[in-house]
Design an enzyme around this catalytic site. Structure first.
Site, PDB file in Angstrom:
ATOM      1  N   HIS A 124      -9.692   9.069   3.749  1.00 49.19           N
ATOM      2  CA  HIS A 124     -10.459  10.646   3.054  1.00 49.19           C
ATOM      3  C   HIS A 124     -11.989  10.649   2.862  1.00 49.19           C
ATOM      4  CE1 HIS A 124     -12.121  11.067  -1.471  1.00 49.19           C
ATOM      5  NE2 HIS A 124     -13.363  11.076  -0.838  1.00 49.19           N
ATOM      6  N   GLU A 125     -12.522  10.423   3.474  1.00 46.39           N
ATOM      7  CA  GLU A 125     -13.219  10.485   4.327  1.00 46.39           C
ATOM      8  C   GLU A 125     -12.730  11.092   5.727  1.00 46.39           C
ATOM      9  OE1 GLU A 125     -16.309  10.532   3.541  1.00 46.39           O
ATOM     10  OE2 GLU A 125     -15.473   8.580   1.253  1.00 46.39           O
TER      11      GLU A 125
END
EC number: 3.5.1.88
Length: 196
Positions: A147-148
């Protein structure tokens, strides 16, 4: 120092971020401020584009997941002790059968949707001392990293949703970009800054 988190709709969130070197100005202060910002907003990850900087830097601390009743004791222990800073990261491999998990994002408050991702990753990155590591992760930790990592690639979790789902949340996303939302952390809204 707590930094304002950039809201959905800001161009910086759609940029592919640039690599940095150890001479990047005030890097240690930036990392410290990003951790403080992430904790202040009860996040488990934060990427530099989310504080307005298009550089390949993100951090992860999965400790809040260690309280999750659905996880095994081993997984809870892993979550409790996983805190890392990733600089100039490159995901080298993603493998396995995609699985769904309900994701949210500090730049897109009050929107949560199931996102499909592969369960295993191999990632190369540099730490705060610019030492290079190649590591493998799976499960929830891999998911938070993915996600990051997407943030430094200019990708948001909402980009991974079906066109039907995107239509359903379009109004919410527009309101977020205009600042028409209640939040308990500092944010910067793209549609508001243009008016001034």
């Amino acid at each position: 120092m707590i930094l304002p988190i950039v809201a959905y709709g800001d161009a910086v969130l759609k940029k592919k971020a640039k690599e940095i070197d150890k001479d990047y100005p005030n890097l240690n202060d930036l990392i410290e401020n990003m951790y403080e910002t992430m904790y202040g907003a009860y996040g488990v990850g934060l990427a530099a584009p989310q504080v307005g900087l298009p550089i390949r830097l993100f951090l992860v601390d999965t400790e809040p997941f260690s309280e999750d009743e659905d996880l095994s004791d081993k997984e809870k222990e892993q979550m409790k002790n996983f805190k890392k800073t990733f600089i100039n990261a490159q995901i080298l491999e993603e493998e396995g059968d995609e699985w769904a998990f309900n994701e949210g994002c500090l730049s897109i408050p009050d929107v949560r949707e199931d996102v499909f991702r592969k369960p295993k990753i191999k990632i190369q990155y540099q730490d705060e001392n610019f030492e290079t590591h190649v590591e493998e992760y799976d499960g929830l930790i891999a998911r938070v990293i993915q996600h990051e990592y997407d943030h430094i690639e200019g990708v948001l979790f909402t980009d991974k949703l079906s066109s039907f789902k995107k239509r359903l949340i379009k109004g919410k996303l527009t309101n977020i970009s205009k600042g028409k939302i209640k939040i308990d952390y500092k944010m910067r809204f793209p549609a508001m800054s243009r008016k001034r």
